[in-house]
Motif scaffolding. Structure first.
Motif, PDB file in Angstrom:
ATOM      1  N   VAL A   1     -11.862  -7.891  11.951  1.00 39.88           N
ATOM      2  CA  VAL A   1     -11.270  -7.213  13.108  1.00 39.88           C
ATOM      3  C   VAL A   1     -12.186  -7.301  14.324  1.00 39.88           C
ATOM      4  CG1 VAL A   1     -10.387  -5.031  14.019  1.00 39.88           C
ATOM      5  CG2 VAL A   1     -10.029  -5.602  11.612  1.00 39.88           C
ATOM      6  N   LEU A   2     -13.471  -7.146  14.110  1.00 38.14           N
ATOM      7  CA  LEU A   2     -14.424  -7.039  15.217  1.00 38.14           C
ATOM      8  C   LEU A   2     -14.320  -8.208  16.187  1.00 38.14           C
ATOM      9  CD1 LEU A   2     -16.766  -5.143  16.125  1.00 38.14           C
ATOM     10  CD2 LEU A   2     -18.314  -6.693  14.922  1.00 38.14           C
ATOM     11  N   GLU A   3     -14.086  -9.399  15.659  1.00 33.45           N
ATOM     12  CA  GLU A   3     -14.032 -10.596  16.498  1.00 33.45           C
ATOM     13  C   GLU A   3     -12.804 -10.647  17.399  1.00 33.45           C
ATOM     14  OE1 GLU A   3     -12.393 -11.670  12.409  1.00 33.45           O
ATOM     15  OE2 GLU A   3     -14.051 -10.486  13.225  1.00 33.45           O
ATOM     16  N   HIS A   4     -11.839  -9.755  17.179  1.00 29.61           N
ATOM     17  CA  HIS A   4     -10.600  -9.736  17.965  1.00 29.61           C
ATOM     18  C   HIS A   4     -10.629  -8.703  19.100  1.00 29.61           C
ATOM     19  CE1 HIS A   4      -8.286 -12.225  15.065  1.00 29.61           C
ATOM     20  NE2 HIS A   4      -9.093 -11.660  14.174  1.00 29.61           N
ATOM     21  N   LEU A   5     -11.689  -7.913  19.202  1.00 31.70           N
ATOM     22  CA  LEU A   5     -11.658  -6.740  20.075  1.00 31.70           C
ATOM     23  C   LEU A   5     -12.199  -7.021  21.473  1.00 31.70           C
ATOM     24  CD1 LEU A   5     -12.888  -4.026  17.555  1.00 31.70           C
ATOM     25  CD2 LEU A   5     -10.533  -4.638  18.146  1.00 31.70           C
ATOM     26  N   VAL A   6     -11.526  -6.426  22.453  1.00 32.54           N
ATOM     27  CA  VAL A   6     -12.007  -6.470  23.829  1.00 32.54           C
ATOM     28  C   VAL A   6     -13.215  -5.552  23.983  1.00 32.54           C
ATOM     29  CG1 VAL A   6     -11.423  -5.943  26.231  1.00 32.54           C
ATOM     30  CG2 VAL A   6      -9.731  -7.061  24.754  1.00 32.54           C
ATOM     31  N   ASP A   7     -13.180  -4.383  23.333  1.00 41.92           N
ATOM     32  CA  ASP A   7     -14.240  -3.382  23.474  1.00 41.92           C
ATOM     33  C   ASP A   7     -14.769  -2.989  22.095  1.00 41.92           C
ATOM     34  OD1 ASP A   7     -15.953  -1.346  24.146  1.00 41.92           O
ATOM     35  OD2 ASP A   7     -14.521  -0.243  25.386  1.00 41.92           O
ATOM     36  N   PRO A   8     -15.631  -3.795  21.485  1.00 45.15           N
ATOM     37  CA  PRO A   8     -16.157  -3.461  20.161  1.00 45.15           C
ATOM     38  C   PRO A   8     -17.030  -2.217  20.148  1.00 45.15           C
ATOM     39  CG  PRO A   8     -17.314  -5.350  21.059  1.00 45.15           C
ATOM     40  CD  PRO A   8     -16.174  -5.071  21.988  1.00 45.15           C
TER      41      PRO A   8
ATOM     42  N   LEU B   1       0.829  -1.209   0.000  1.00 49.95           N
ATOM     43  CA  LEU B   1       0.000   0.000   0.000  1.00 49.95           C
ATOM     44  C   LEU B   1       0.859   1.252   0.000  1.00 49.95           C
ATOM     45  CD1 LEU B   1      -2.536  -1.048   2.801  1.00 49.95           C
ATOM     46  CD2 LEU B   1      -2.842  -1.247   0.330  1.00 49.95           C
ATOM     47  N   PRO B   2       0.416   2.312  -0.684  1.00 48.76           N
ATOM     48  CA  PRO B   2       1.181   3.564  -0.667  1.00 48.76           C
ATOM     49  C   PRO B   2       1.129   4.264   0.686  1.00 48.76           C
ATOM     50  CG  PRO B   2      -0.862   3.834  -1.895  1.00 48.76           C
ATOM     51  CD  PRO B   2      -0.737   2.379  -1.597  1.00 48.76           C
ATOM     52  N   TYR B   3       0.039   4.037   1.437  1.00 51.63           N
ATOM     53  CA  TYR B   3      -0.111   4.667   2.747  1.00 51.63           C
ATOM     54  C   TYR B   3      -0.522   3.613   3.773  1.00 51.63           C
ATOM     55  CZ  TYR B   3      -0.661   8.679  -0.374  1.00 51.63           C
ATOM     56  OH  TYR B   3      -0.492   9.613  -1.372  1.00 51.63           O
ATOM     57  N   ALA B   4       0.232   3.517   4.856  1.00 52.26           N
ATOM     58  CA  ALA B   4      -0.102   2.621   5.969  1.00 52.26           C
ATOM     59  C   ALA B   4       0.414   3.275   7.237  1.00 52.26           C
ATOM     60  CB  ALA B   4       0.514   1.238   5.779  1.00 52.26           C
ATOM     61  N   VAL B   5      -0.491   3.563   8.181  1.00 56.20           N
ATOM     62  CA  VAL B   5      -0.126   4.313   9.375  1.00 56.20           C
ATOM     63  C   VAL B   5      -0.551   3.551  10.623  1.00 56.20           C
ATOM     64  CG1 VAL B   5      -0.346   6.510   8.154  1.00 56.20           C
ATOM     65  CG2 VAL B   5      -2.301   5.608   9.424  1.00 56.20           C
ATOM     66  N   ARG B   6       0.088   3.888  11.729  1.00 60.08           N
ATOM     67  CA  ARG B   6      -0.233   3.235  12.991  1.00 60.08           C
ATOM     68  C   ARG B   6      -1.401   3.957  13.660  1.00 60.08           C
ATOM     69  NH1 ARG B   6       0.680   2.473  18.427  1.00 60.08           N
ATOM     70  NH2 ARG B   6       1.157   0.317  18.992  1.00 60.08           N
ATOM     71  N   GLY B   7      -2.343   3.188  14.157  1.00 61.88           N
ATOM     72  CA  GLY B   7      -3.482   3.760  14.862  1.00 61.88           C
ATOM     73  C   GLY B   7      -4.191   2.707  15.671  1.00 61.88           C
ATOM     74  N   GLU B   8      -4.894   3.140  16.714  1.00 59.36           N
ATOM     75  CA  GLU B   8      -5.621   2.229  17.591  1.00 59.36           C
ATOM     76  C   GLU B   8      -7.073   2.658  17.701  1.00 59.36           C
ATOM     77  OE1 GLU B   8      -3.786   0.996  21.229  1.00 59.36           O
ATOM     78  OE2 GLU B   8      -1.854   1.834  20.645  1.00 59.36           O
ATOM     79  N   LEU B   9      -7.932   1.685  17.938  1.00 61.62           N
ATOM     80  CA  LEU B   9      -9.348   1.979  18.106  1.00 61.62           C
ATOM     81  C   LEU B   9      -9.699   2.305  19.542  1.00 61.62           C
ATOM     82  CD1 LEU B   9     -10.793  -0.718  15.727  1.00 61.62           C
ATOM     83  CD2 LEU B   9     -11.134   1.742  15.520  1.00 61.62           C
ATOM     84  N   ASP B  10      -8.752   2.141  20.453  1.00 63.29           N
ATOM     85  CA  ASP B  10      -8.947   2.572  21.828  1.00 63.29           C
ATOM     86  C   ASP B  10      -7.673   3.276  22.266  1.00 63.29           C
ATOM     87  OD1 ASP B  10      -7.169   0.512  22.065  1.00 63.29           O
ATOM     88  OD2 ASP B  10      -8.498  -0.812  23.185  1.00 63.29           O
ATOM     89  N   GLY B  11      -7.585   3.650  23.488  1.00 68.37           N
ATOM     90  CA  GLY B  11      -6.379   4.350  23.941  1.00 68.37           C
ATOM     91  C   GLY B  11      -6.255   5.704  23.272  1.00 68.37           C
ATOM     92  N   GLY B  12      -5.253   5.842  22.410  1.00 69.49           N
ATOM     93  CA  GLY B  12      -5.009   7.124  21.760  1.00 69.49           C
ATOM     94  C   GLY B  12      -5.952   7.439  20.636  1.00 69.49           C
TER      95      GLY B  12
ATOM     96  N   GLU C   1     -28.080  -5.938  14.880  1.00 65.88           N
ATOM     97  CA  GLU C   1     -28.559  -5.178  16.029  1.00 65.88           C
ATOM     98  C   GLU C   1     -27.430  -4.368  16.664  1.00 65.88           C
ATOM     99  OE1 GLU C   1     -30.575  -7.688  18.807  1.00 65.88           O
ATOM    100  OE2 GLU C   1     -32.151  -8.260  17.372  1.00 65.88           O
ATOM    101  N   PHE C   2     -26.250  -4.970  16.753  1.00 60.40           N
ATOM    102  CA  PHE C   2     -25.114  -4.287  17.364  1.00 60.40           C
ATOM    103  C   PHE C   2     -24.705  -3.056  16.558  1.00 60.40           C
ATOM    104  CE2 PHE C   2     -20.354  -4.055  17.467  1.00 60.40           C
ATOM    105  CZ  PHE C   2     -20.265  -3.388  18.678  1.00 60.40           C
ATOM    106  N   VAL C   3     -24.598  -3.203  15.251  1.00 56.39           N
ATOM    107  CA  VAL C   3     -24.182  -2.078  14.396  1.00 56.39           C
ATOM    108  C   VAL C   3     -25.235  -0.975  14.415  1.00 56.39           C
ATOM    109  CG1 VAL C   3     -23.650  -1.395  12.020  1.00 56.39           C
ATOM    110  CG2 VAL C   3     -22.665  -3.493  12.972  1.00 56.39           C
ATOM    111  N   ALA C   4     -26.501  -1.349  14.365  1.00 54.68           N
ATOM    112  CA  ALA C   4     -27.571  -0.343  14.400  1.00 54.68           C
ATOM    113  C   ALA C   4     -27.582   0.408  15.723  1.00 54.68           C
ATOM    114  CB  ALA C   4     -28.926  -1.029  14.167  1.00 54.68           C
ATOM    115  N   ALA C   5     -27.321  -0.296  16.826  1.00 53.90           N
ATOM    116  CA  ALA C   5     -27.304   0.347  18.137  1.00 53.90           C
ATOM    117  C   ALA C   5     -26.112   1.284  18.289  1.00 53.90           C
ATOM    118  CB  ALA C   5     -27.270  -0.711  19.234  1.00 53.90           C
TER     119      ALA C   5
END
Length: 257
Positions: free
Chosen positions: A131-138, A103-114, A209-213
């Protein structure tokens, strides 16, 4: 689902890396798979290409592949998204090193924390593949995705289906379902040969239901095959895609409200 035996355990051997002490150690291990099958990636990319306007009509769109792994899913999508800006995002340095070769662009990022390194309402679409199945806090993850998406922006999410056709049969036989895991150190009570770190699993109904909520409007839910199904069963797995509630993989298209 490469093996049919119901119990496989991993035994340490000389030269084997020590067991992970947590999820971060687990995902930084180069031996842990960070990509899934091309059929799922291609189906998801086609859904997104149909949802986005051609780049020439209204300028390039910004598409984030959050949890890009080694970049294979984004690389598969790239030919269908020509003219749009595709950015891979992952917190694993090992995965990013591999993603940057594709990929021309790939950056570090988190869905929690920062949080993600993007301004609010700055993205037109998000690929969120396996990804969703790997998360502690979806819940926090979808909140952060909603933050970076513009109103009306697209979310293309894929995740394994707990109620896949073969999992229903396995449960009836008292066997741990495929995709589910009880340990980061070995496989116990289910078919398969790889530990991949799944923490949560969804049925089609639960995912909708989860995504809609979480503040999204669900547009479509489709099915995709699983690359790990034994070759002899792959025709059945492809047929099951016609009924997403039975398919191996759930592909959900939603829009930010």
């Amino acid at each position: 689902m490469a093996k049919t035996s119901s119990t496989t355990t991993a035994s340490p051997s000389p030269g084997t890396p020590s067991p992970p002490h947590g999820l971060r150690d687990f995902y930084e291990n180069p031996a842990v798979p960070v990509a899934s099958g091309p059929s799922r990636s291609l189906r998801q990319a086609r859904m997104l290409a149909r949802a986005l306007e051609p780049a020439g009509a209204s300028g390039p769109r910004t598409v984030l592949d959050i949890g890009c792994g080694d970049g294979t899913a984004a690389a598969t999508a790239a030919p269908l998204l020509r003219g749009h800006r595709l950015i891979g995002v992952d917190w694993s340095q090992d995965a990013l090193t591999r993603a940057r070769t594709r990929l021309p662009y790939a950056v570090r990022g988190e869905l929690d924390g920062g949080g993600l390194p993007f301004a609010s309402r700055s993205a037109d679409a998000v690929l969120f593949s396996e990804v969703l199945e790997h998360l502690v806090d979806p819940d926090a993850a979808l909140d952060e995705i909603r933050r970076v998406l513009r109103p009306g922006g697209h979310l293309m999410l894929s995740t394994p289906n707990l109620a896949a056709w073969y999992n229903r049969a396995l449960l009836l036989a008292g066997v741990q379902p495929v995709f589910s895991e009880v340990s980061l150190r070995g496989i116990h009570g289910r078919p398969g040969t790889e530990v991949v770190g799944h923490l949560r699993l969804y049925t089609a109904r639960a995912l909708r239901e989860f995504v809609a909520a979480s503040g999204f409007t669900v547009v479509a839910l489709k099915g995709a095959p699983f690359h790990g199904v034994p070759r002899t069963l792959r025709p059945l797995d492809r047929m099951a895609c016609a009924a997403p509630t039975l398919a191996s993989i759930l592909l959900l298209h939603a829009r930010r409200a």
